[in-house]
Design an enzyme around this catalytic site. Structure first.
Site, PDB file in Angstrom:
ATOM      1  N   ASP A  65      20.914  63.415  60.263  1.00  0.00           N
ATOM      2  CA  ASP A  65      22.158  62.850  59.264  1.00  0.00           C
ATOM      3  C   ASP A  65      22.788  61.807  60.355  1.00  0.00           C
ATOM      4  O   ASP A  65      23.463  62.202  61.185  1.00  0.00           O
ATOM      5  CB  ASP A  65      23.035  63.899  59.104  1.00  0.00           C
ATOM      6  CG  ASP A  65      24.011  63.612  57.874  1.00  0.00           C
ATOM      7  OD1 ASP A  65      24.407  62.392  58.150  1.00  0.00           O
ATOM      8  OD2 ASP A  65      24.621  64.409  57.363  1.00  0.00           O
ATOM      9  N   TYR A  68      28.041  69.267  60.008  1.00  0.00           N
ATOM     10  CA  TYR A  68      28.774  69.599  58.854  1.00  0.00           C
ATOM     11  C   TYR A  68      28.565  70.888  58.477  1.00  0.00           C
ATOM     12  O   TYR A  68      27.563  71.373  58.547  1.00  0.00           O
ATOM     13  CB  TYR A  68      27.937  68.555  57.629  1.00  0.00           C
ATOM     14  CG  TYR A  68      28.663  68.519  56.507  1.00  0.00           C
ATOM     15  CD1 TYR A  68      30.157  68.637  56.205  1.00  0.00           C
ATOM     16  CD2 TYR A  68      28.044  68.657  55.055  1.00  0.00           C
ATOM     17  CE1 TYR A  68      30.870  68.316  55.180  1.00  0.00           C
ATOM     18  CE2 TYR A  68      28.721  68.813  54.046  1.00  0.00           C
ATOM     19  CZ  TYR A  68      30.095  68.372  54.114  1.00  0.00           C
ATOM     20  OH  TYR A  68      30.778  68.562  52.693  1.00  0.00           O
ATOM     21  N   ARG A 113      15.863  59.781  34.616  1.00  0.00           N
ATOM     22  CA  ARG A 113      15.778  60.509  35.831  1.00  0.00           C
ATOM     23  C   ARG A 113      14.975  60.196  36.985  1.00  0.00           C
ATOM     24  O   ARG A 113      14.757  60.585  38.034  1.00  0.00           O
ATOM     25  CB  ARG A 113      15.512  62.013  35.256  1.00  0.00           C
ATOM     26  CG  ARG A 113      16.116  62.912  36.244  1.00  0.00           C
ATOM     27  CD  ARG A 113      15.999  64.625  35.954  1.00  0.00           C
ATOM     28  NE  ARG A 113      14.662  64.993  35.641  1.00  0.00           N
ATOM     29  CZ  ARG A 113      14.181  65.264  34.276  1.00  0.00           C
ATOM     30  NH1 ARG A 113      14.902  65.032  33.179  1.00  0.00           N
ATOM     31  NH2 ARG A 113      13.218  65.678  34.072  1.00  0.00           N
TER      32      ARG A 113
END
Length: 398
Positions: free
Chosen positions: A189, A116, A60
């Protein structure tokens, strides 16, 4: 990992982040499928815990295959200045990780309206429950962003460049300057642009997010996201990811790394196809409007030309008529598949009114800027002449 700076983007896409000598003398980097990593003895463990030794510990927190692809993505996004990248489970996970890490309870975030849908939903629902407020302003308008700042509370400005689905392009330097004056972090983004066409970090933006599922991987076969920025902030975000757990698995990272080998070649074709298709559509009598920053008719054409190398393969356009008129055009297309997403080698087509906003009425869709006759076409790497011929027959009068 090597620290070479390559003069060519295509060279970096092939070689950055990979050691010259690889395990087993293989030309392909290995996929390290391991959830945990062993220590030779307690002394090595102590050296790792004290920071004297840098290595993997647990899946992780890092993986060699993942880190190699992260290094390559950082080199593509910022070839001339130090940067780091953090791979995530998806593009959405990349963005939510940033916002959860940088927005404490009581803070305020600014979003732009053309973008988005899930990003806006996350802010309106999940972040609101955590006591984070927000403002939504007009896309590509730095003045509106500046006016929405709440001194002492606004911590983050989040937008897209180009936006989805109308491909608005904001002045990155202007946004970065506004944010610096108020000590606010900026997140762009840039999935639609990719590092091939635009590098927001060079304009002073703090963090760039990509959905790697799109152009970067390029084959519609994986889900991944990436956050790229200066090393200190990425290191802090890596700590957050270790808590939240939204990691990219090694096999997905391997597929992404393989896709990146042809990234520059694919983007060149995407850019060519997008421009050719947009120009064709702009002349067609059954098309009322084309949204593509490579066209002089686009409201942000000038800033797009100044900031971007090319304009990508996504072309949004409105047909003459209504919802059913657009449906008929989409259904007559033979090359493009009806599907969400974009940026793959295959052309994809969708009506946002049906794909993303189906549960809303026409009036509700229009209120959020989605017109029923809007079509979004993601041009793949097919021959432009074939894409245009397919559009020609799809747009022909019945």
């Amino acid at each position: 990992m090597p620290n070479e700076q390559f003069s060519g983007l295509s060279t970096a896409a092939v070689h950055a982040g990979e050691p010259r000598q690889r395990a087993f003398d293989a030309i392909t980097p290995p996929i390290v499928h391991s959830a945990t990593y062993t220590f030779r003895d307690s002394a090595e463990l102590i050296a790792f815990q004290s920071g004297e030794l840098e290595r993997e510990e647990y899946g992780r927190y890092g993986n060699p295959t993942v880190r190699a692809v992260e290094a390559r993505l950082a080199a593509l996004e910022s070839p001339s200045a130090p940067a780091a990248a953090l791979l995530c489970a998806s593009g959405m996970n990349a963005l939510t990780t940033v916002m959860l890490a940088l927005l404490p309870s009581g803070s305020h975030v600014i979003l732009t309206d053309d973008g988005y849908r899930r990003t806006r939903q996350f802010v309106r629902t999940m972040l609101a429950r955590l006591g984070v407020s927000h403002s939504v302003v007009a896309a590509a308008d730095p003045t509106a962003i500046a006016a929405a700042i709440q001194p002492g509370r606004t911590r983050l400005i989040v937008t897209e460049a180009p936006t989805n689905p109308y491909l608005r392009v904001i002045d990155l330097a202007a946004v970065a300057q506004i944010a610096r004056e108020h000590r606010i972090k900026t997140v762009i983004d840039a999935t639609f642009a990719t590092p091939y066409n635009m590098r927001p970090l060079e304009y002073g933006i703090d963090l760039v997010v990509h959905s790697c599922s799109k152009y970067l991987a390029g084959h519609n076969d994986l889900l991944a996201g990436v956050i790229i920025g200066r090393p200190p902030i990425i290191s802090a975000l890596r700590e957050t990811q270790g808590i939240l757990g939204g990691i990219c698995d090694p096999h997905t990272a391997y597929l992404l790394g393989r896709g990146l080998k042809t990234f520059a070649l694919r983007m060149e074709r995407h850019n060519q196809n997008g421009q050719a298709v947009a120009e064709f559509l702009s002349r067609h009598p059954r098309v009322s409007r084309v949204h593509y920053p490579g066209l002089p008719s686009h409201p942000d054409h000038a800033i797009a030309r100044a900031q971007m190398r090319g304009f990508g393969g996504v072309v949004s356009f409105e047909v003459v008529g209504n919802l059913q008129s657009a449906m008929a055009v989409v259904d007559r297309m033979r090359l493009a598949y009806i599907a969400p997403s974009f940026g793959g080698v295959e052309s994809l087509v969708e009506q946002p009114a049906l794909m993303s906003y189906y549960e809303l009425s026409s009036e509700e869709r229009l209120a959020v800027g989605i017109r029923d006759n809007l079509i979004r076409l993601s041009c793949g790497i097919e021959d432009a002449s074939d894409l245009i011929a397919d559009l020609q027959q799809a747009l022909a009068d019945e």
